[in-house]
Design a protein around this motif. Sequence first.
Motif, PDB file in Angstrom:
ATOM      1  N   SER A  49       0.860  -1.171   0.000  1.00  0.00           N
ATOM      2  CA  SER A  49       0.000   0.000   0.000  1.00  0.00           C
ATOM      3  C   SER A  49       0.894   1.217   0.000  1.00  0.00           C
ATOM      4  N   GLY A  50       0.427   2.335  -0.519  1.00  0.00           N
ATOM      5  CA  GLY A  50       1.309   3.488  -0.598  1.00  0.00           C
ATOM      6  C   GLY A  50       0.579   4.798  -0.554  1.00  0.00           C
ATOM      7  N   PRO A  51       1.293   5.885  -0.828  1.00  0.00           N
ATOM      8  CA  PRO A  51       0.745   7.207  -0.599  1.00  0.00           C
ATOM      9  C   PRO A  51      -0.126   7.760  -1.701  1.00  0.00           C
ATOM     10  N   THR A  52      -0.057   7.210  -2.923  1.00  0.00           N
ATOM     11  CA  THR A  52      -0.710   7.869  -4.031  1.00  0.00           C
ATOM     12  C   THR A  52      -2.032   7.242  -4.420  1.00  0.00           C
ATOM     13  N   THR A  53      -2.434   6.176  -3.757  1.00  0.00           N
ATOM     14  CA  THR A  53      -3.736   5.576  -4.020  1.00  0.00           C
ATOM     15  C   THR A  53      -4.174   4.821  -2.790  1.00  0.00           C
ATOM     16  N   GLY A  54      -5.488   4.667  -2.618  1.00  0.00           N
ATOM     17  CA  GLY A  54      -5.991   3.822  -1.556  1.00  0.00           C
ATOM     18  C   GLY A  54      -5.705   2.373  -1.874  1.00  0.00           C
ATOM     19  N   GLY A  55      -6.139   1.478  -0.999  1.00  0.00           N
ATOM     20  CA  GLY A  55      -5.728   0.095  -1.072  1.00  0.00           C
ATOM     21  C   GLY A  55      -6.350  -0.701  -2.178  1.00  0.00           C
ATOM     22  N   GLY A  56      -6.276  -0.244  -3.400  1.00  0.00           N
ATOM     23  CA  GLY A  56      -6.614  -1.032  -4.566  1.00  0.00           C
ATOM     24  C   GLY A  56      -8.098  -1.094  -4.849  1.00  0.00           C
ATOM     25  N   THR A 179      -7.380   8.555  -5.538  1.00  0.00           N
ATOM     26  CA  THR A 179      -6.022   9.065  -5.651  1.00  0.00           C
ATOM     27  C   THR A 179      -5.826  10.369  -4.894  1.00  0.00           C
ATOM     28  N   GLU A 180      -6.917  10.997  -4.460  1.00  0.00           N
ATOM     29  CA  GLU A 180      -6.839  12.235  -3.695  1.00  0.00           C
ATOM     30  C   GLU A 180      -6.945  11.924  -2.199  1.00  0.00           C
ATOM     31  N   ALA A 181      -6.286  12.751  -1.395  1.00  0.00           N
ATOM     32  CA  ALA A 181      -6.236  12.504   0.047  1.00  0.00           C
ATOM     33  C   ALA A 181      -7.145  13.459   0.803  1.00  0.00           C
ATOM     34  N   VAL A 182      -7.606  12.998   1.955  1.00  0.00           N
ATOM     35  CA  VAL A 182      -8.253  13.831   2.951  1.00  0.00           C
ATOM     36  C   VAL A 182      -7.331  13.837   4.170  1.00  0.00           C
ATOM     37  N   SER A 183      -7.245  14.943   4.874  1.00  0.00           N
ATOM     38  CA  SER A 183      -6.258  15.083   5.946  1.00  0.00           C
ATOM     39  C   SER A 183      -6.878  14.919   7.328  1.00  0.00           C
ATOM     40  N   ALA A 184      -6.102  14.330   8.222  1.00  0.00           N
ATOM     41  CA  ALA A 184      -6.468  14.221   9.633  1.00  0.00           C
ATOM     42  C   ALA A 184      -5.311  14.767  10.468  1.00  0.00           C
ATOM     43  N   LYS A 185      -5.619  15.414  11.563  1.00  0.00           N
ATOM     44  CA  LYS A 185      -4.578  15.966  12.425  1.00  0.00           C
ATOM     45  C   LYS A 185      -3.809  14.847  13.113  1.00  0.00           C
ATOM     46  N   TRP A 186      -2.479  14.921  13.079  1.00  0.00           N
ATOM     47  CA  TRP A 186      -1.616  13.941  13.744  1.00  0.00           C
ATOM     48  C   TRP A 186      -0.988  14.594  14.963  1.00  0.00           C
TER      49      TRP A 186
END
Length: 208
Positions: A49-56, A179-186
């Motif tokens: 799994s990686g940063p540029t797409t969700g898990g397939g 392929t687009e991300a949504v952000s959560a506070k870490w």
Amino acid sequence: MPRVIWGTFAVAAVTALAGCGGGSSNAGRTSSGGDGPTAQSGGTSSSPSGPTTGGGRTPTVSTGSGGSAQEPRCTTGMLAASLSGLDAGAGNRYVTLTLTNKSGKHCRTGGWAGLQLSGAAGRIPTKVFREGTARTIVIPNGGHAYARLHWAVVPADDETGTTCEPVADTLKVIPPNQTEAVSAKWKYGPVCQHGEIRLTPLATAPPA
């Protein structure tokens, strides 16, 4: 909440990379600091799994949650992400990732999200190990899907300095098939062992 000593992860990773299919103990790995991943089909994970797409691709295995092809697929714009429920023990940390459906209609999804830690200087190395078996689920309007993140705070032998890795302030979450991300506070400090995070597939109930 399970307690896993981080030293066992190397054995788990070798087992996961040895072959595809099998039981839910299989996991995949990739570095989120480099190229994008290969798409992952449904079922038990053994691929990266990686940063540029969700898990397939969305798994074809349906659960009792009412999943069907009639529901639209959940897109990034339909979802909001948050992290909560920090648990700790034996050098390990656990939090729950929650995806909330804010679209005004039901949608279907399933599998593993893509994850990328990020800070003021940009992307921070992130390696995701997939655990468990993917299921197609439906997130009702206003409802939630959940996954568990598990990482170590014990540095690897070659991690030195004040913190084992740079400290993130944001986790970018890419829903399955997107392929687009949504952000959560870490707000959970550094992720040691070179940014390794173990991740369960999305489910309709919070992780036990």
